[in-house]
Write a protein that holds these residues in place. Structure first.
Motif, PDB file in Angstrom:
ATOM      1  N   THR A  53       0.244  -7.545   3.163  1.00 59.80           N
ATOM      2  CA  THR A  53       0.713  -6.300   3.062  1.00 59.80           C
ATOM      3  C   THR A  53       2.237  -5.916   2.471  1.00 59.80           C
ATOM      4  OG1 THR A  53       1.641  -6.305   5.351  1.00 59.80           O
ATOM      5  CG2 THR A  53      -0.781  -5.756   4.825  1.00 59.80           C
ATOM      6  N   GLU A  68       0.788   1.270   5.196  1.00 57.58           N
ATOM      7  CA  GLU A  68       0.901   0.036   4.469  1.00 57.58           C
ATOM      8  C   GLU A  68       0.240  -0.022   3.307  1.00 57.58           C
ATOM      9  OE1 GLU A  68      -0.049  -3.176   7.301  1.00 57.58           O
ATOM     10  OE2 GLU A  68      -2.244  -2.835   7.056  1.00 57.58           O
ATOM     11  N   VAL A  70      -2.138  -2.885   1.222  1.00 56.76           N
ATOM     12  CA  VAL A  70      -3.057  -4.123   1.241  1.00 56.76           C
ATOM     13  C   VAL A  70      -3.325  -4.389  -0.132  1.00 56.76           C
ATOM     14  CG1 VAL A  70      -4.848  -5.061   2.259  1.00 56.76           C
ATOM     15  CG2 VAL A  70      -3.774  -3.020   3.394  1.00 56.76           C
TER      16      VAL A  70
END
Length: 100
Positions: A53, A68, A70
């Motif tokens: 991440t 976040e 990914v």
């Protein structure tokens, strides 16, 4: 202990050599990369982790900006370009992301 510090990022005052505020937390694994820059007129830190991440942090508030991001592999490098793009190195790949 090192396990207790896993996923933490600290901001340091370079003049005094002391930490500023509380650690920034959010990653669940080792933070492998950190960069600072300006994104959308905001001074930010960008962190990349072994947990695949990337997170963007507002340095004025120590709060995460947006969700976040990914990636398919551990993130080993991050950078912020002068026009606010994020550059992310993950596995053997590189991605360039424009601000939303």
């Amino acid at each position: 202990s090192p396990a207790a510090m896993m996923g933490m990022v600290r901001v340091w005052d370079l003049a005094t050599g002391r930490p500023v505020g509380e650690p920034i937390t959010g990653h669940t694994d080792r933070v492998l990369a950190v960069a600072t820059g300006v994104v959308e007129s905001r001074l930010v830190a960008v962190t990349g982790s072994d947990n695949k991440t990337v997170r963007v942090w507002d340095l004025a508030t120590s709060q995460q900006v947006g969700p976040e991001l990914v990636f398919p592999a551990a993130v080993h490098a991050v950078a912020v370009t002068s026009d606010g793009r994020l550059v992310v190195g993950f596995g053997c790949e590189v991605a360039v992301l424009a601000p939303s």
